[in-house]
Design an enzyme around this catalytic site. Structure first.
Site, PDB file in Angstrom:
ATOM      1  N   ALA A 198       0.814  -1.224   0.000  1.00 33.64           N
ATOM      2  CA  ALA A 198       0.000   0.000   0.000  1.00 33.64           C
ATOM      3  C   ALA A 198       0.844   1.269   0.000  1.00 33.64           C
ATOM      4  CB  ALA A 198      -0.918   0.005   1.225  1.00 33.64           C
ATOM      5  N   CYS A 256      21.321   1.708   1.048  1.00 33.22           N
ATOM      6  CA  CYS A 256      22.573   1.457   1.790  1.00 33.22           C
ATOM      7  C   CYS A 256      23.508   2.641   1.661  1.00 33.22           C
ATOM      8  CB  CYS A 256      23.290   0.230   1.248  1.00 33.22           C
ATOM      9  SG  CYS A 256      22.313  -1.236   1.363  1.00 33.22           S
TER      10      CYS A 256
END
Ligand SMILES: Cc1ncc(COP(=O)(O)O)c(C=O)c1O
Length: 383
Positions: A206, A332
């Protein structure tokens, strides 16, 4: 200009639609009831839960019973992978090297093969076939990559899986083989009819479709043998225990209805803006190169651009100061870690991966906002 015109990180999060928020509100206060209780107010909530499930199921073309609500894409991916492999602990799972970490990490818990992608991020179907053995119970390949926008040939992969299913059946081999696809980035822009895709399991989310975060779903084909990861009161057809987050689910279903009703039109609009922005970047910054595929093989809203000699974190910060929100090639590197494994998998060197920006467009991107972003990027790259 609209409030989110300068936002270009839709692959990370999408602003919630006011209609989705409105659909959630009654379930936060007035209709707080547990959908499992016996009184009428709860029964009504049970119906609301079923209505939301029906919205997603009917668009996928599946039975409502086959849709399991989860707390987001990560959980749905874990349920698909660990859920299958828990039933076949000696089973083998195949994936590719540019999957989201919520696929790669659970895969690593089991016997696995990781197929390399080519320099545009596509899985090599011959290599995929070669990696499948008699113990392979699951193939998990994302529909569209979140960093470089590569749309994988899921229908072709499902043909391979179908052939293996038939061959095993003919030989009397009982070991099943399932195909899972992480479609978190695909719902806004791609065909999701399960009969056409041919998958057994599909993850949706969602928070990427202008609905609430920590909400998603896993499509599980009838007969696909999964073990639940979360045990308790047997909600969600025993596949995901815990009192349902009906507010989130209602917001999810409303957002789903809205984005899916005109997704083809929106796909064309956004892809057109994407291609114009790529052109502007190429014109204004000649040393820039685009990573990933082009045209309809690329997710409509994705641009991954390498600008050699520039640190992507600094570029993101400069663009932020100019009022534009963009991303580095990976979460990252955004947190000061390693260069993106996705960019490295398609052959970028560490310095190039660390010079790569991800620009993702969405509902509120406009012709004007892409021009302004291209200008701001040009300024940010003026040494
Ligand atoms: C391709 C893909 N899969 C899975 C996820 C994880 O979804 P969530 O953050 O809802 O757990 C994301 C979110 O970044 C994603 O882009």
């Amino acid at each position: 200009m609209n409030k989110f015109a300068n936002y270009f990180d839709y692959a990370a999060a999408t602003p919630m639609l006011s209609e989705a928020k409105k659909a959630m509100e009654p379930f936060l206060i007035d209709k707080f009831y547990n959908p499992s209780a016996l009184y009428l107010a709860s029964k009504n909530n049970r119906q609301a839960l079923q209505d939301a499930r029906q919205v997603i199921a009917s668009d996928l073309g599946v039975k409502p019973l086959e849709v399991i609500f989860t707390a987001g894409g990560t959980e749905a991916n874990n349920l698909a992978i660990q859920g299958v492999l828990k039933n076949y602990p000696k089973g083998h799972v195949v994936t590719c090297d540019i999957e989201h970490k919520s696929v790669l990490k659970p895969v690593e818990l089991f016997d696995h093969s990781i197929v390399a992608v080519d320099n545009r991020g596509f899985i090599n179907l011959k290599e995929l076939k070669k990696s499948i053995n008699n113990n392979t119970v699951l193939i998990t390949i994302g529909y569209a990559n979140n960093e470089i926008g590569t749309i994988q040939p899921i229908k072709e992969i499902s043909k391979i899986v179908k052939e293996i299913k038939e061959a095993r059946r003919a030989k009397g081999i009982k070991t099943p083989i399932y195909l899972h696809s992480d479609a978190c980035q695909a719902v806004n822009y791609l065909d999701l009819k399960i009969t056409r895709l041919g998958v057994d399991l599909l993850t949706v989310n969602a928070g990427k479709i202008y609905g609430p975060k920590q909400c998603g779903a896993l499509y599980v084909k009838t007969g696909c043998n999964l073990k639940p990861l979360i045990l308790g009161g047997n909600q969600e057809h025993s596949m995901r225990s815990g009192t349902e987050n009906l507010a989130n689910v209602a917001g999810f279903a409303k957002a789903w209805q809205i984005v899916r009703q005109d997704f083809k039109l929106e796909t064309r609009r956004v892809a057109n803006l994407r291609d114009r922005l790529i052109k502007l970047i190429n014109q204004q910054i000649p040393q820039a190169t685009i990573n990933g595929p082009f045209n309809d093989k690329r997710l409509a809203n994705n641009i991954s651009v390498t600008i050699p000699g520039f640190d992507n974190e600094i570029l993101v910060m400069k663009l932020d100061e100019a009022g534009f929100q963009t991303a580095t090639g990976s979460a990252c590197s955004a947190s000061g870690g390693e260069p993106s494994y996705v960019l490295k998998a398609i052959g970028l060197s560490n310095p190039k991966a660390n010079s790569t920006l991800r620009i993702t467009l969405g509902k509120y991107s406009t012709s004007k906002s892409i021009k302004l972003l291209a200008e701001a990027l040009k300024k940010a790259t003026n040494k």
